[in-house]
Design a protein around this motif. Structure first.
Motif, PDB file in Angstrom:
ATOM      1  N   HIS A  60      82.817  32.858   5.066  1.00 53.66           N
ATOM      2  CA  HIS A  60      82.465  33.927   4.131  1.00 53.66           C
ATOM      3  C   HIS A  60      81.341  34.751   4.766  1.00 53.66           C
ATOM      4  O   HIS A  60      80.156  34.487   4.563  1.00 53.66           O
ATOM      5  CB  HIS A  60      82.027  33.342   2.783  1.00 53.66           C
ATOM      6  CG  HIS A  60      83.071  32.485   2.143  1.00 53.66           C
ATOM      7  ND1 HIS A  60      84.186  33.003   1.525  1.00 53.66           N
ATOM      8  CD2 HIS A  60      83.174  31.126   2.061  1.00 53.66           C
ATOM      9  CE1 HIS A  60      84.944  32.014   1.057  1.00 53.66           C
ATOM     10  NE2 HIS A  60      84.349  30.865   1.373  1.00 53.66           N
ATOM     11  N   VAL A  61      81.727  35.724   5.540  1.00 56.68           N
ATOM     12  CA  VAL A  61      80.757  36.491   6.305  1.00 56.68           C
ATOM     13  C   VAL A  61      81.061  37.977   6.178  1.00 56.68           C
ATOM     14  O   VAL A  61      82.223  38.391   6.104  1.00 56.68           O
ATOM     15  CB  VAL A  61      80.782  36.072   7.795  1.00 56.68           C
ATOM     16  CG1 VAL A  61      82.171  36.288   8.397  1.00 56.68           C
ATOM     17  CG2 VAL A  61      79.731  36.802   8.599  1.00 56.68           C
ATOM     18  N   VAL A  62      80.014  38.764   6.118  1.00 50.97           N
ATOM     19  CA  VAL A  62      80.148  40.218   6.090  1.00 50.97           C
ATOM     20  C   VAL A  62      79.249  40.807   7.170  1.00 50.97           C
ATOM     21  O   VAL A  62      78.274  40.186   7.614  1.00 50.97           O
ATOM     22  CB  VAL A  62      79.782  40.819   4.717  1.00 50.97           C
ATOM     23  CG1 VAL A  62      80.771  40.369   3.646  1.00 50.97           C
ATOM     24  CG2 VAL A  62      78.358  40.458   4.341  1.00 50.97           C
ATOM     25  N   ARG A  63      79.568  42.010   7.557  1.00 52.05           N
ATOM     26  CA  ARG A  63      78.830  42.686   8.620  1.00 52.05           C
ATOM     27  C   ARG A  63      78.015  43.829   8.046  1.00 52.05           C
ATOM     28  O   ARG A  63      78.518  44.622   7.244  1.00 52.05           O
ATOM     29  CB  ARG A  63      79.813  43.213   9.670  1.00 52.05           C
ATOM     30  CG  ARG A  63      79.176  44.083  10.738  1.00 52.05           C
ATOM     31  CD  ARG A  63      80.260  44.690  11.610  1.00 52.05           C
ATOM     32  NE  ARG A  63      79.685  45.640  12.565  1.00 52.05           N
ATOM     33  CZ  ARG A  63      80.203  46.817  12.860  1.00 52.05           C
ATOM     34  NH1 ARG A  63      81.314  47.199  12.269  1.00 52.05           N
ATOM     35  NH2 ARG A  63      79.626  47.613  13.730  1.00 52.05           N
ATOM     36  N   ASP A  64      76.763  43.893   8.467  1.00 50.40           N
ATOM     37  CA  ASP A  64      75.893  45.011   8.106  1.00 50.40           C
ATOM     38  C   ASP A  64      75.284  45.539   9.398  1.00 50.40           C
ATOM     39  O   ASP A  64      74.225  45.089   9.842  1.00 50.40           O
ATOM     40  CB  ASP A  64      74.800  44.551   7.139  1.00 50.40           C
ATOM     41  CG  ASP A  64      73.905  45.709   6.693  1.00 50.40           C
ATOM     42  OD1 ASP A  64      74.266  46.871   6.967  1.00 50.40           O
ATOM     43  OD2 ASP A  64      72.842  45.448   6.087  1.00 50.40           O
ATOM     44  N   GLY A  65      75.976  46.463  10.029  1.00 52.39           N
ATOM     45  CA  GLY A  65      75.538  46.928  11.341  1.00 52.39           C
ATOM     46  C   GLY A  65      75.729  45.831  12.374  1.00 52.39           C
ATOM     47  O   GLY A  65      76.848  45.361  12.600  1.00 52.39           O
ATOM     48  N   LEU A  66      74.629  45.397  12.996  1.00 55.47           N
ATOM     49  CA  LEU A  66      74.673  44.311  13.970  1.00 55.47           C
ATOM     50  C   LEU A  66      74.342  42.963  13.342  1.00 55.47           C
ATOM     51  O   LEU A  66      74.252  41.964  14.065  1.00 55.47           O
ATOM     52  CB  LEU A  66      73.699  44.595  15.118  1.00 55.47           C
ATOM     53  CG  LEU A  66      73.977  45.855  15.945  1.00 55.47           C
ATOM     54  CD1 LEU A  66      72.916  46.017  17.025  1.00 55.47           C
ATOM     55  CD2 LEU A  66      75.372  45.820  16.571  1.00 55.47           C
ATOM     56  N   ALA A 100      72.070  34.288   8.480  1.00 51.74           N
ATOM     57  CA  ALA A 100      72.154  35.675   8.941  1.00 51.74           C
ATOM     58  C   ALA A 100      71.876  35.697  10.438  1.00 51.74           C
ATOM     59  O   ALA A 100      70.860  35.170  10.889  1.00 51.74           O
ATOM     60  CB  ALA A 100      71.163  36.555   8.196  1.00 51.74           C
ATOM     61  N   PHE A 101      72.794  36.267  11.176  1.00 48.73           N
ATOM     62  CA  PHE A 101      72.670  36.322  12.625  1.00 48.73           C
ATOM     63  C   PHE A 101      72.718  37.777  13.087  1.00 48.73           C
ATOM     64  O   PHE A 101      73.569  38.546  12.624  1.00 48.73           O
ATOM     65  CB  PHE A 101      73.793  35.542  13.311  1.00 48.73           C
ATOM     66  CG  PHE A 101      73.811  34.085  12.975  1.00 48.73           C
ATOM     67  CD1 PHE A 101      72.871  33.230  13.528  1.00 48.73           C
ATOM     68  CD2 PHE A 101      74.766  33.567  12.112  1.00 48.73           C
ATOM     69  CE1 PHE A 101      72.876  31.883  13.231  1.00 48.73           C
ATOM     70  CE2 PHE A 101      74.783  32.225  11.802  1.00 48.73           C
ATOM     71  CZ  PHE A 101      73.832  31.371  12.361  1.00 48.73           C
ATOM     72  N   VAL A 102      71.820  38.109  13.993  1.00 50.12           N
ATOM     73  CA  VAL A 102      71.805  39.444  14.588  1.00 50.12           C
ATOM     74  C   VAL A 102      72.462  39.372  15.968  1.00 50.12           C
ATOM     75  O   VAL A 102      72.085  38.529  16.795  1.00 50.12           O
ATOM     76  CB  VAL A 102      70.362  39.980  14.727  1.00 50.12           C
ATOM     77  CG1 VAL A 102      70.374  41.368  15.376  1.00 50.12           C
ATOM     78  CG2 VAL A 102      69.676  40.029  13.378  1.00 50.12           C
ATOM     79  N   ALA A 143      77.575  27.939   9.604  1.00 50.60           N
ATOM     80  CA  ALA A 143      78.128  27.645   8.284  1.00 50.60           C
ATOM     81  C   ALA A 143      78.272  26.146   8.049  1.00 50.60           C
ATOM     82  O   ALA A 143      78.165  25.669   6.918  1.00 50.60           O
ATOM     83  CB  ALA A 143      79.485  28.327   8.127  1.00 50.60           C
ATOM     84  N   SER A 144      78.476  25.381   9.118  1.00 49.25           N
ATOM     85  CA  SER A 144      78.707  23.940   8.983  1.00 49.25           C
ATOM     86  C   SER A 144      77.422  23.123   9.044  1.00 49.25           C
ATOM     87  O   SER A 144      77.259  22.145   8.309  1.00 49.25           O
ATOM     88  CB  SER A 144      79.669  23.461  10.085  1.00 49.25           C
ATOM     89  OG  SER A 144      80.892  24.171  10.030  1.00 49.25           O
ATOM     90  N   PHE A 145      76.485  23.526   9.913  1.00 52.43           N
ATOM     91  CA  PHE A 145      75.302  22.691  10.160  1.00 52.43           C
ATOM     92  C   PHE A 145      73.983  23.424   9.941  1.00 52.43           C
ATOM     93  O   PHE A 145      72.922  22.833  10.131  1.00 52.43           O
ATOM     94  CB  PHE A 145      75.339  22.150  11.596  1.00 52.43           C
ATOM     95  CG  PHE A 145      76.586  21.378  11.913  1.00 52.43           C
ATOM     96  CD1 PHE A 145      76.768  20.085  11.442  1.00 52.43           C
ATOM     97  CD2 PHE A 145      77.589  21.962  12.674  1.00 52.43           C
ATOM     98  CE1 PHE A 145      77.924  19.385  11.734  1.00 52.43           C
ATOM     99  CE2 PHE A 145      78.749  21.267  12.968  1.00 52.43           C
ATOM    100  CZ  PHE A 145      78.926  19.970  12.494  1.00 52.43           C
ATOM    101  N   GLY A 146      74.047  24.691   9.591  1.00 55.44           N
ATOM    102  CA  GLY A 146      72.820  25.423   9.331  1.00 55.44           C
ATOM    103  C   GLY A 146      72.446  26.372  10.452  1.00 55.44           C
ATOM    104  O   GLY A 146      72.899  26.241  11.595  1.00 55.44           O
ATOM    105  N   THR A 185      78.108  35.417   2.626  1.00 57.17           N
ATOM    106  CA  THR A 185      78.202  35.994   1.284  1.00 57.17           C
ATOM    107  C   THR A 185      77.973  34.948   0.209  1.00 57.17           C
ATOM    108  O   THR A 185      78.005  35.266  -0.977  1.00 57.17           O
ATOM    109  CB  THR A 185      79.586  36.632   1.091  1.00 57.17           C
ATOM    110  OG1 THR A 185      80.604  35.629   1.295  1.00 57.17           O
ATOM    111  CG2 THR A 185      79.803  37.771   2.065  1.00 57.17           C
ATOM    112  N   THR A 186      77.738  33.713   0.606  1.00 57.55           N
ATOM    113  CA  THR A 186      77.494  32.639  -0.352  1.00 57.55           C
ATOM    114  C   THR A 186      76.039  32.188  -0.250  1.00 57.55           C
ATOM    115  O   THR A 186      75.387  32.338   0.784  1.00 57.55           O
ATOM    116  CB  THR A 186      78.417  31.444  -0.067  1.00 57.55           C
ATOM    117  OG1 THR A 186      78.207  30.989   1.269  1.00 57.55           O
ATOM    118  CG2 THR A 186      79.881  31.847  -0.250  1.00 57.55           C
TER     119      THR A 186
END
Length: 287
Positions: free
Chosen positions: A163-169, A181-183, A242-245, A174-175
């Motif tokens: 469950h991931v969305v993109r905001d620029g880079l 959050a990764f850049v 998502a699985s381990f943090g 989404t949960t």
């Protein structure tokens, strides 16, 4: 009289070699500074030794091809010198780095003829992969690769159930749990792999036997292969996050995944080479 002419010709050639060293040295000094200051460019230290190794491998052919020099080679060398002067005038050091290649080819043609120049052409041209680097290359081309990688990972993530969305880079969950959050930073652009693989692809084109179109296809495949491999790498980082943090994803796995990226792209490059029929000769000779 003939002895005087011989000494004059020898003095001219020695002077030319000294002038050549004076012109080439600043380009190498600047290149070393770039290689040491940017981790993505450290592969540049291998470029000159590889070029010298190719010349050593072709030493017999080079020695046999030496003939009377060609004045037209001097024109090529003078054109390269003009580019170096433009580089100093504008402060764009990469121009001087690229100009080293035609300078060396022109000098070889002037001293030893066109056959020798053709043999020296590839190792001289190969130097551009190291001497033509500049710091702004990462910010100009690297940003495009970052954006494409972020787009690809945002597309591939949901396929794997993320469950991931993109905001620029920025790629973020989404949960609420797990939240991450990764850049897609400059170091994650795949730029270092792209540049080093381009140099490897050029070497492969030179060493393999096959059609010209096939070898060009191998070289052209580097960019899409790096994009695919880098997208896979970032998607795997998202999966680990998502699985381990987030800490686990940005720890050892993030660094190790760089090797995965390069390995996947390299295997893909060899696969493309096999498909288009490019392969190493049965035996290698220095001729």
């Amino acid at each position: 009289m003939s002895g005087t002419k011989t000494r004059s010709a020898l003095a001219l050639r020695v002077g030319l070699v000294l002038a050549l060293g004076a012109l080439v040295l600043p380009a190498f000094v600047h290149a070393v500074d770039v290689w040491t200051s940017d981790e993505e460019f450290t592969y540049g230290f291998f470029i000159a030794p590889v070029a010298l190794g190719i010349l050593w491998w072709r030493r017999t052919a080079l020695r046999d091809s030496i003939a009377s020099g060609r004045t037209a080679g001097l024109a090529i060398a003078l054109g390269a010198v003009v580019l170096m002067l433009v580089s100093r005038r504008t402060g764009i050091h990469a121009i001087a780095g690229v100009a080293v290649s035609p300078l060396l080819v022109g000098v070889a043609a002037y001293l030893w003829g066109w056959r020798a120049a053709r043999i020296a052409a590839f190792p001289a041209g190969f130097l551009a992969f190291g001497l033509g680097l500049y710091r702004g290359l990462l910010s100009s081309v690297g940003f495009v690769l970052q954006d494409l990688t972020a787009f690809g990972a945002a597309w591939a993530g949901p396929i794997l159930g993320l469950h991931v969305v993109r905001d620029g880079l920025v790629l973020h969950s989404t949960t609420a749990s797990p939240a991450y959050a990764f850049v897609v930073a400059q170091a994650c652009s795949g730029m270092s792999s792209l540049l080093s693989l381009l140099s490897l692809a050029a070497l492969w084109m030179y060493a393999t036997r096959g059609s010209l179109s096939g070898r060009v296809a191998v070289f052209a495949s580097v960019l899409p292969l790096v994009l695919i491999a880098n997208t896979l790498r970032v998607t795997l980082v998202l999966l680990v996050g998502a699985s381990f943090g987030e800490d686990a994803a940005l720890g050892f796995f993030h660094g190790a995944s760089s090797l995965v990226l390069f390995g996947v792209a390299l295997v893909g490059l060899l696969g493309v080479s096999r498909i288009v029929g490019c392969k190493l000769p049965t035996f290698a000779t220095p001729s």
